[in-house]
Design an enzyme around this catalytic site. Sequence first.
Site, short mmCIF file in Angstrom:
data_model
loop_
_atom_site.label_atom_id
_atom_site.label_comp_id
_atom_site.label_asym_id
_atom_site.label_seq_id
_atom_site.Cartn_x
_atom_site.Cartn_y
_atom_site.Cartn_z
N VAL A 1 0.85 -1.20 0.00
CA VAL A 1 0.00 0.00 0.00
C VAL A 1 0.88 1.24 0.00
CG1 VAL A 1 -1.74 1.30 1.25
CG2 VAL A 1 -1.87 -1.20 1.17
N LYS A 2 0.64 2.08 -1.01
CA LYS A 2 1.46 3.30 -1.18
C LYS A 2 0.69 4.48 -0.58
CE LYS A 2 4.29 5.07 -4.99
NZ LYS A 2 4.37 5.17 -6.46
N LEU A 3 1.42 5.24 0.23
CA LEU A 3 0.79 6.35 0.98
C LEU A 3 1.62 7.61 0.79
CD1 LEU A 3 0.76 4.03 4.02
CD2 LEU A 3 -1.39 4.99 3.14
#
Length: 219
Positions: free
Chosen positions: A82-84
């Site tokens: 998951v890219k944040l």
Amino acid sequence: MKIFADTADLAAIETLAEAGLIDGVTTNPSLIAQSGQSFLAVIAEIAVCVEGPVSAEVTGTEFDQMMREADVLRAIAPNICVKLPLTLAGLRACRRLSAEGCSTNVTLCFTANQALLAAKAGATFVSPFVGRLDDIGLVGCDLLHDIRQVYDNYPNLQTQILAASLRSANHVQMAALIGADAATMPPKVIEALAEHPLTRSGLEGFLRDWAATGQSILQ
Ligand code: G3P
């Protein structure tokens, strides 16, 4: 150094994966928009194509929405990362997801201080954007040096440096020399890593001389 393809172009990913040249894939909302495909569908297809991490980015800017989106993304496949964004809300979501054992990539990093916070938040990867610093007249690779030094000063920081926004083979070579753990780049930059004019001209010479012998390996 791990090499990731920075693209949502499935055909390009398949070709590179078959050749064993990539260890994962990164995407961002702009790359998804360019692909013209459905976000969730294309991420699911990419995740089947490669065994390594596939970064899929949340689009919410508030913690609650980021967490809800992260739940959708991480349910797609076990190799989803998951890219944040590197904001306070993104860091908070990163800490929560990391504690739950979810792989995370904190993106849009432009300073060593930001990278320090990403590591404190337990990020699996931090993505410093080299090319975008070059775009504003700075030396993007200096940021990789700085983050490498900070992380090496404090070995309890486990976050991997994922050099991003790499636009040329020279950027990639610099990232490897500096000791980035991983580098993500467009497929055309991966292809450029194999190129050298002396390789090309040397091969032409060998083939010319071979043709003059009149021989064939295949009978
Ligand atoms: O995926 C993030 C990053 O690699 C984007 O690169 O060329 O748009 O600055 P670029």
